[in-house]
Design an enzyme around this catalytic site. Structure first.
Site, PDB file in Angstrom:
ATOM      1  N   LYS A   1       0.846  -1.214   0.000  1.00  0.00           N
ATOM      2  CA  LYS A   1       0.000   0.000   0.000  1.00  0.00           C
ATOM      3  C   LYS A   1       0.877   1.259   0.000  1.00  0.00           C
ATOM      4  O   LYS A   1       0.668   2.192   0.747  1.00  0.00           O
ATOM      5  CB  LYS A   1      -0.961  -0.007   1.191  1.00  0.00           C
ATOM      6  CG  LYS A   1      -1.904  -1.213   1.154  1.00  0.00           C
ATOM      7  CD  LYS A   1      -2.996  -1.106   2.204  1.00  0.00           C
ATOM      8  CE  LYS A   1      -3.959  -2.266   2.170  1.00  0.00           C
ATOM      9  NZ  LYS A   1      -3.348  -3.581   2.435  1.00  0.00           N
TER      10      LYS A   1
HETATM   11  O1  LIG Z   1      -4.501  -4.281  -0.207  1.00  0.00           O
HETATM   12  C1  LIG Z   1      -4.979  -5.319   0.336  1.00  0.00           C
HETATM   13  O2  LIG Z   1      -4.626  -6.460   0.034  1.00  0.00           O
HETATM   14  C2  LIG Z   1      -6.144  -5.117   1.264  1.00  0.00           C
HETATM   15  C3  LIG Z   1      -7.055  -4.116   0.945  1.00  0.00           C
HETATM   16  C4  LIG Z   1      -8.287  -4.070   1.652  1.00  0.00           C
HETATM   17  O3  LIG Z   1      -9.159  -3.266   1.364  1.00  0.00           O
HETATM   18  N1  LIG Z   1      -8.518  -4.992   2.618  1.00  0.00           N
HETATM   19  C5  LIG Z   1      -7.611  -5.941   2.982  1.00  0.00           C
HETATM   20  O4  LIG Z   1      -7.891  -6.773   3.846  1.00  0.00           O
HETATM   21  N2  LIG Z   1      -6.397  -5.969   2.320  1.00  0.00           N
HETATM   22  C6  LIG Z   1      -5.367  -6.976   2.741  1.00  0.00           C
HETATM   23  O5  LIG Z   1      -5.835  -8.271   2.402  1.00  0.00           O
HETATM   24  C7  LIG Z   1      -5.481  -9.201   3.420  1.00  0.00           C
HETATM   25  C8  LIG Z   1      -6.746  -9.759   4.038  1.00  0.00           C
HETATM   26  O6  LIG Z   1      -6.406 -10.735   4.968  1.00  0.00           O
HETATM   27  P1  LIG Z   1      -7.522 -11.801   5.492  1.00  0.00           P
HETATM   28  O7  LIG Z   1      -8.661 -10.982   6.043  1.00  0.00           O
HETATM   29  O8  LIG Z   1      -6.775 -12.576   6.549  1.00  0.00           O
HETATM   30  O9  LIG Z   1      -7.924 -12.649   4.310  1.00  0.00           O
HETATM   31  C9  LIG Z   1      -4.581  -8.433   4.413  1.00  0.00           C
HETATM   32  O10 LIG Z   1      -3.238  -8.602   4.017  1.00  0.00           O
HETATM   33  C10 LIG Z   1      -5.014  -6.986   4.215  1.00  0.00           C
HETATM   34  O11 LIG Z   1      -3.964  -6.072   4.482  1.00  0.00           O
END
Ligand SMILES: O=C(O)c1cc(=O)[nH]c(=O)n1[C@@H]1O[C@H](COP(=O)(O)O)[C@@H](O)[C@H]1O
EC number: 4.1.1.23
Length: 311
Positions: free
Chosen positions: A106
């Site tokens: 990010k």
């Molecule tokens: O940029 C990202 O990947 C991201 C954007 C967003 O809006 N929401 C989000 O959860 N993420 C990332 O996606 C992953 C979600 O993780 P889980 O919820 O464990 O599947 C994490 O690494 C977050 O930082």
């Protein structure tokens, strides 16, 4: 363009998902931690070695059925430079197994600094005339809040080095709407406008499968907006986090895809890394459980969208 390679991987495996590698020491089984702490002591080096062993086992269990991995930089930075080395090693190992690697950093800054970020994560660093990959990922998540001059340096490297970026558009978190849903004088919401900017930034970076190198992040937790953005952004590939641990499901993400089943890749991090807990297995079976969860997730999503084909 980078997303052509990702799309071809997705079609080959009939699997539009990405495994998030967000390792924390308490996810790592005792057997790995004991081995690493014996070798390096209870140090940042020992912790980082355990994270890499954990990731390596997950990659070995997933690389032939899951097209991509998404390491989130923060979980490595928690362990200092030693953790960041584990990130580099994870990226290199995943790429050696043919996986597409999305570093979730990010990143965002003014143009000159964005040039440094783009070089670090996607390009080659010049060391006295030697051109060396620093992190060597295939794609990077970025924040477009600073506007075009913050994206241009990334677009340049995407073009020269066949890489991709995912710009935050409608994030999966509960308070994303505080700003992203606000209406502009054009009567568009902020996220809609950011999405349109992605279409513009990608205009000169079009791939052969109809998607540009400038993708967007749209959360599975906002299915309506996902469908709306899919219709409005025909050349913008989506990274869709929020499936699994954040409550998103196959039904929520089905509208992220186009008529060919392309246009999006659905992320699950905790859902895959910690799958053994839901399967009533032990922590030692984490890799086997991760593969079972990845297969279940793939079958559930492909069951909703049908056969995935090149346009
Ligand atoms: O940029 C990202 O990947 C991201 C954007 C967003 O809006 N929401 C989000 O959860 N993420 C990332 O996606 C992953 C979600 O993780 P889980 O919820 O464990 O599947 C994490 O690494 C977050 O930082």
């Amino acid at each position: 363009m980078a997303f052509d390679r990702l799309i071809e991987n997705i079609v080959k495996m009939q699997n539009p998902t990405v495994a998030g590698l967000d390792p924390k020491l308490d996810y790592v089984p005792e057997s790995i931690k004991t081995k690493c702490f014996e070798k390096y002591g209870k140090t940042l080096e020992g912790a980082a070695a355990a994270l890499f062993e954990f990731n390596k086992a997950l990659i070995d269990a997933l690389y032939d059925i899951v097209p991509a991995v998404k390491p989130q930089a923060a979980y490595y930075e928690m362990y200092g430079w030693q953790g960041v080395k584990a990130l580099c090693d994870t990226i290199a190992y995943a790429k050696s197994k043919g996986m597409f690697v999305i570093t979730d950093g990010k990143r965002n800054d003014i143009g000159t600094t964005m040039e440094a970020y783009a070089t670090a994560h996607l390009g080659h660093t010049d060391v006295a005339g030697e051109s060396i990959d620093a992190f060597g990922a295939d794609a990077l998540t970025v924040n477009g809040y600073l506007g075009t001059d913050g994206i241009k340096p990334l677009a340049k490297i995407c073009d020269s080095d066949d890489k991709g970026i995912f710009v935050l558009v409608k994030t999966s978190n509960p308070s994303s709407g505080e700003l992203q849903d606000m209406k502009l004088e054009t009567n568009e919401s902020v996220y809609e406008h950011m999405g349109k900017m992605c279409e513009g930034w990608g205009e000169d970076l079009m791939g052969k499968h109809g998607y540009s190198a400038v993708g967007a992040v749209v959360g599975a937790t906002y299915p309506e907006q996902l469908g709306e953005m899919r219709a409005k952004l025909p050349h913008t590939f989506f990274l869709v986090p929020g499936y699994g641990a954040q409550g998103g499901g196959a039904d929520d993400v089905k509208n992220a895809f186009d008529e060919n089943g392309l246009g999006a890749i659905i992320n699950s991090s905790r859902g895959i890394m910690c799958a053994w807990k839901k399967q009533g297995l032990t922590e030692e079976d984490f890799a086997v459980a991760a593969r079972k969860e990845a297969e279940r997730m793939r079958d559930e999503i492909v069951g909703c969208i049908g056969k995935i084909k090149l346009g």
